[in-house]
Design a protein around this motif. Structure first.
Motif, mmCIF file in Angstrom:
data_model
loop_
_atom_site.group_PDB
_atom_site.id
_atom_site.type_symbol
_atom_site.label_atom_id
_atom_site.label_comp_id
_atom_site.label_asym_id
_atom_site.label_seq_id
_atom_site.Cartn_x
_atom_site.Cartn_y
_atom_site.Cartn_z
ATOM 1 N N SER A 1 -2.590 8.361 10.820
ATOM 2 C CA SER A 1 -1.396 8.052 11.326
ATOM 3 C C SER A 1 -1.172 6.327 10.149
ATOM 4 O O SER A 1 -2.454 6.355 9.786
ATOM 5 N N ARG A 2 -0.191 5.541 10.367
ATOM 6 C CA ARG A 2 -0.919 4.039 9.390
ATOM 7 C C ARG A 2 0.297 2.980 10.143
ATOM 8 O O ARG A 2 1.616 3.318 11.148
ATOM 9 N N VAL B 1 -8.678 15.730 3.403
ATOM 10 C CA VAL B 1 -8.588 15.850 4.579
ATOM 11 C C VAL B 1 -7.209 15.723 5.116
ATOM 12 O O VAL B 1 -5.974 16.510 5.706
ATOM 13 N N ALA B 2 -6.660 14.552 4.169
ATOM 14 C CA ALA B 2 -5.055 14.191 5.186
ATOM 15 C C ALA B 2 -4.461 13.134 4.001
ATOM 16 O O ALA B 2 -5.127 11.912 4.102
ATOM 17 N N ASP B 3 -3.516 13.228 3.879
ATOM 18 C CA ASP B 3 -2.815 11.518 3.303
ATOM 19 C C ASP B 3 -1.859 11.269 4.022
ATOM 20 O O ASP B 3 -0.940 12.418 4.479
ATOM 21 N N ILE B 4 -1.012 10.430 3.694
ATOM 22 C CA ILE B 4 0.337 9.502 4.143
ATOM 23 C C ILE B 4 0.637 8.942 3.797
ATOM 24 O O ILE B 4 0.495 7.502 3.242
ATOM 25 N N THR B 5 1.743 8.956 2.982
ATOM 26 C CA THR B 5 2.809 7.822 2.152
ATOM 27 C C THR B 5 3.055 6.632 3.329
ATOM 28 O O THR B 5 3.569 7.082 4.467
ATOM 29 N N SER B 6 4.070 5.964 2.697
ATOM 30 C CA SER B 6 4.563 4.862 2.568
ATOM 31 C C SER B 6 5.655 5.053 3.410
ATOM 32 O O SER B 6 5.833 4.194 5.280
ATOM 33 N N GLY B 7 6.172 5.662 3.617
ATOM 34 C CA GLY B 7 7.275 6.267 4.428
ATOM 35 C C GLY B 7 6.871 7.537 5.224
ATOM 36 O O GLY B 7 7.720 7.376 6.314
ATOM 37 N N GLY B 8 5.520 7.291 5.981
ATOM 38 C CA GLY B 8 5.520 8.579 6.797
ATOM 39 C C GLY B 8 5.208 9.822 6.742
ATOM 40 O O GLY B 8 4.779 10.444 7.692
ATOM 41 N N SER B 9 5.364 9.667 5.233
ATOM 42 C CA SER B 9 5.064 10.861 5.396
ATOM 43 C C SER B 9 3.363 11.790 5.557
ATOM 44 O O SER B 9 2.990 11.081 4.559
ATOM 45 N N ALA B 10 3.676 12.876 5.669
ATOM 46 C CA ALA B 10 1.754 13.256 6.143
ATOM 47 C C ALA B 10 1.223 14.453 5.332
ATOM 48 O O ALA B 10 2.376 15.775 5.047
ATOM 49 N N ASN B 11 0.408 15.089 5.166
ATOM 50 C CA ASN B 11 0.067 16.575 4.326
ATOM 51 C C ASN B 11 -1.847 16.704 4.724
ATOM 52 O O ASN B 11 -2.594 15.438 4.497
ATOM 53 N N TYR B 12 -1.930 17.589 5.580
ATOM 54 C CA TYR B 12 -3.064 18.102 5.430
ATOM 55 C C TYR B 12 -3.827 19.238 4.722
ATOM 56 O O TYR B 12 -3.057 19.824 4.693
ATOM 57 N N ALA B 13 -5.467 19.132 4.562
ATOM 58 C CA ALA B 13 -5.806 20.398 4.294
ATOM 59 C C ALA B 13 -5.490 21.577 5.098
ATOM 60 O O ALA B 13 -5.078 21.270 6.884
ATOM 61 N N SER B 14 -5.559 22.483 5.182
ATOM 62 C CA SER B 14 -5.299 24.039 6.149
ATOM 63 C C SER B 14 -6.476 23.839 7.061
ATOM 64 O O SER B 14 -5.911 24.247 8.331
ATOM 65 N N SER B 15 -7.393 23.494 7.372
ATOM 66 C CA SER B 15 -8.868 23.153 7.526
ATOM 67 C C SER B 15 -8.736 22.941 8.427
ATOM 68 O O SER B 15 -9.040 22.570 9.936
ATOM 69 N N VAL B 16 -8.086 21.405 8.956
ATOM 70 C CA VAL B 16 -7.584 21.187 10.153
ATOM 71 C C VAL B 16 -6.086 20.494 10.519
ATOM 72 O O VAL B 16 -6.263 19.850 11.179
ATOM 73 N N LYS B 17 -5.333 21.083 9.794
ATOM 74 C CA LYS B 17 -4.493 21.445 9.878
ATOM 75 C C LYS B 17 -3.907 21.762 12.014
ATOM 76 O O LYS B 17 -3.832 22.668 12.123
ATOM 77 N N ILE C 1 0.946 -1.781 -0.071
ATOM 78 C CA ILE C 1 0.323 -0.291 0.087
ATOM 79 C C ILE C 1 0.994 0.650 -0.134
ATOM 80 O O ILE C 1 2.041 1.307 0.981
ATOM 81 N N SER C 2 0.519 1.524 -0.971
ATOM 82 C CA SER C 2 1.484 3.065 -1.274
ATOM 83 C C SER C 2 0.890 4.337 -0.357
ATOM 84 O O SER C 2 1.112 3.739 0.982
ATOM 85 N N LYS C 3 -0.274 4.907 -0.537
ATOM 86 C CA LYS C 3 -0.492 6.422 0.147
ATOM 87 C C LYS C 3 -1.383 5.477 0.595
ATOM 88 O O LYS C 3 -2.823 4.563 0.038
ATOM 89 N N MET C 4 -2.288 6.385 1.923
ATOM 90 C CA MET C 4 -3.354 6.110 2.073
ATOM 91 C C MET C 4 -4.061 7.398 2.658
ATOM 92 O O MET C 4 -2.830 8.096 3.225
ATOM 93 N N GLY C 5 -4.776 7.789 2.993
ATOM 94 C CA GLY C 5 -5.159 9.269 2.822
ATOM 95 C C GLY C 5 -6.989 8.768 4.079
ATOM 96 O O GLY C 5 -7.717 8.029 3.678
#
Length: 121
Positions: free
Chosen positions: A70-71, A48-64, A31-35
């Motif tokens: 996490s995964r 809302v947010a996603d996360i790579t297999s390596g743990g790098s996360a990205n968030y929408a500004s409204s929820v940051k 599984i590569s990206k989860m979100g």
């Protein structure tokens, strides 16, 4: 094939917390990206947010600053820890995973069934 099952939604008061979980099962090779995405009736589904297999996360500004994604790769699971919830966080939340199946080895996008989060004032 692959199935994603979500849990953790519900009704919570403003300022409260919820933890959403989504577990994938099936012929999973990787599984590569989860979100997590959310959608209101008649509206577009938004990240809302996603996360790579390596743990790098990205968030929408409204929820940051309020939500944490996490995964657990060993469990094929993605989580969304939601804190300081606001009424404007009231949506159906859907998990997403970019899964490569083992038999046959093929990448596909998979979605959970959705779980409702309702935040009261």
């Amino acid at each position: 094939q692959v199935q994603l099952v979500e849990s953790g939604g519900g009704l919570v008061q403003a300022g409260g917390s919820l933890r959403l979980s989504c577990v994938a099962s099936g012929r999973i090779f990787s599984i590569s990206k989860m979100g997590w995405y959310r959608q209101a009736p008649g509206k577009q589904r938004e990240l809302v947010a996603d996360i790579t297999s390596g743990g790098s996360a990205n968030y929408a500004s409204s929820v940051k600053g309020r939500f944490i994604i996490s995964r657990d790769n060993a469990k094929n699971t993605v989580y969304l820890q939601m804190t300081s919830l606001k009424p404007e966080d009231t949506f159906a939340y859907y998990c997403y995973m970019d899964v490569t199946t083992s038999i046959p080895p093929r990448p596909n996008d998979y979605w959970g069934q959705g779980t409702q989060v309702t935040v009261s004032s």
